[in-house]
Structures are given as structure tokens and as C-alpha cells.
Design a protein around this motif. Sequence first.
Motif, mmCIF file in Angstrom:
data_model
loop_
_atom_site.group_PDB
_atom_site.id
_atom_site.type_symbol
_atom_site.label_atom_id
_atom_site.label_comp_id
_atom_site.label_asym_id
_atom_site.label_seq_id
_atom_site.Cartn_x
_atom_site.Cartn_y
_atom_site.Cartn_z
ATOM 1 N N LYS A 159 0.828 -1.210 0.000
ATOM 2 C CA LYS A 159 0.000 0.000 0.000
ATOM 3 C C LYS A 159 0.864 1.262 0.000
ATOM 4 C CE LYS A 159 -3.828 0.008 2.497
ATOM 5 N NZ LYS A 159 -4.738 -0.179 3.663
ATOM 6 N N VAL A 160 1.958 1.220 0.753
ATOM 7 C CA VAL A 160 2.843 2.385 0.807
ATOM 8 C C VAL A 160 3.572 2.550 -0.523
ATOM 9 C CG1 VAL A 160 4.837 3.421 1.951
ATOM 10 C CG2 VAL A 160 3.139 2.202 3.314
ATOM 11 N N ALA A 161 4.116 1.451 -1.043
ATOM 12 C CA ALA A 161 4.910 1.518 -2.271
ATOM 13 C C ALA A 161 4.076 1.931 -3.478
ATOM 14 C CB ALA A 161 5.588 0.175 -2.528
ATOM 15 N N PHE A 185 13.313 5.580 9.567
ATOM 16 C CA PHE A 185 11.965 5.488 9.006
ATOM 17 C C PHE A 185 11.803 6.376 7.775
ATOM 18 C CE2 PHE A 185 11.089 3.595 13.155
ATOM 19 C CZ PHE A 185 10.405 2.461 12.737
ATOM 20 N N LEU A 186 12.475 7.490 7.752
ATOM 21 C CA LEU A 186 12.435 8.345 6.568
ATOM 22 C C LEU A 186 13.062 7.611 5.375
ATOM 23 C CD1 LEU A 186 11.827 11.086 5.260
ATOM 24 C CD2 LEU A 186 14.081 11.850 6.036
ATOM 25 N N LYS A 187 14.216 6.995 5.602
ATOM 26 C CA LYS A 187 14.875 6.236 4.531
ATOM 27 C C LYS A 187 14.016 5.046 4.104
ATOM 28 C CE LYS A 187 19.552 7.506 5.864
ATOM 29 N NZ LYS A 187 20.817 7.052 6.477
ATOM 30 N N ALA A 188 13.384 4.396 5.074
ATOM 31 C CA ALA A 188 12.518 3.263 4.743
ATOM 32 C C ALA A 188 11.360 3.724 3.855
ATOM 33 C CB ALA A 188 11.996 2.604 6.010
ATOM 34 N N TYR A 189 10.760 4.844 4.196
ATOM 35 C CA TYR A 189 9.645 5.368 3.394
ATOM 36 C C TYR A 189 10.117 5.717 1.987
ATOM 37 C CZ TYR A 189 5.603 8.079 1.941
ATOM 38 O OH TYR A 189 4.516 8.540 1.252
ATOM 39 N N GLN A 190 11.253 6.384 1.908
ATOM 40 C CA GLN A 190 11.760 6.806 0.605
ATOM 41 C C GLN A 190 12.169 5.632 -0.279
ATOM 42 O OE1 GLN A 190 14.899 9.385 1.999
ATOM 43 N NE2 GLN A 190 13.598 11.217 1.912
ATOM 44 N N ASN A 191 12.556 4.526 0.338
ATOM 45 C CA ASN A 191 13.071 3.384 -0.417
ATOM 46 C C ASN A 191 12.196 2.147 -0.330
ATOM 47 O OD1 ASN A 191 15.749 4.485 -1.342
ATOM 48 N ND2 ASN A 191 15.914 4.821 0.855
ATOM 49 N N ILE A 192 10.966 2.312 0.111
ATOM 50 C CA ILE A 192 10.117 1.148 0.346
ATOM 51 C C ILE A 192 9.862 0.341 -0.924
ATOM 52 C CG2 ILE A 192 7.838 2.196 0.088
ATOM 53 C CD1 ILE A 192 7.389 0.656 2.966
#
Length: 182
Positions: A10-12, A54-61
Amino acid sequence: MLADLHLVTKVALFHDQRAFEQLVHKYQSPVRRFLLNLTHGDEALSDDLAQDTFLKAYQNIGQFRGMASFQTWLTRIAYNTFYDHQRRHCEETVSMDGTASPAVMAVKAGTPSQSAIMDVRRALSLLGEAERTCITLQMIDGVPIDEIAQITGMPANTVKSHLRRGKEKLKTFLKQNGYDGK
């Protein structure tokens, strides 16, 4: 886990922030605890590094492939974030010479649990970075050796060696400081 894969999808695909908030809520404590141990109890730094994680995870999900669990992938990001920070701010890193970090020293002794926490943090500060990372992941977070190998990029036998040496150093330190080792 299937629930994590559903949220990640859903995020990606849809940039669903509520789905990402669920992932943050689920994994915030484990990530902070992992980073807190790596930073020798520096809560402010751990919080900053967790936020970066978490910012990196969101940006690279979109790069998450499901080859490992989402938590393993996220812990790998946290691990890399910590070491990136160390490389950028080497003058600010925690001393590896056995002196406790300011955060640990700031903890006021008084209750046995606070004293024990200080002793464990002090013992962890005596370990090499690789030993401390492996010990933290296995003994505190309960991560199996094969996942530690994925997170750190080390072969499983190297992880086992770091665990063995780290445990021996912890045992020696704690025995010297009044713990009976049982």
C-alpha cells in the motif's frame, strides 16, 4: 509476515501514509531499542537515528523485495544509518575505550534496576562495534543468527564468532563487577 507485505504494498504503490504509520507504530520500539544499544544509551541520538531510519525506509520502500522480513530489512536500514552517522561525526562517537557515554553516566544509580542497566550498558560499551551489534540483535532483540547475518552483511560463522567473543567479554566484565554469572 503477510500483514507487513500488505502494508508495504500500500505504501509503495499508493503512498498510503496511514499504512506507513502502522508500520512505524509496529516497529518503532524495536528500532529505537536497537539504536539505543548501539549508541550506548544516548536517547536523543537514538531518536534522531530512528527518525532517519523510518524516513529512509519510506523513501526506499519500493526496493523492499520480501527476501527477508520487513523487520530485518528495516533493522538493516537502522544499522546502516547508525554507521553512516558514525562516519560523518567520528569526533562525536562514543568512546570505545571503556568509558561510559554521557547518557549512561547521567542515569542516577539508586535502584537495583538502574544500576543493572548501567552495568549492562557499560559492559556493552567495552565490546567492539561488530560484537555489540551481534549481541544486541541476538540477546536483546532475539534475532536469529541467519537474520543477523543478513542485517550486518557478515557470514553466519563470523556472526557466531562475534557472539562468542562478545558473550565472553560481557561475562568477564559482569563477574568482575559483582555478578555471579549464573
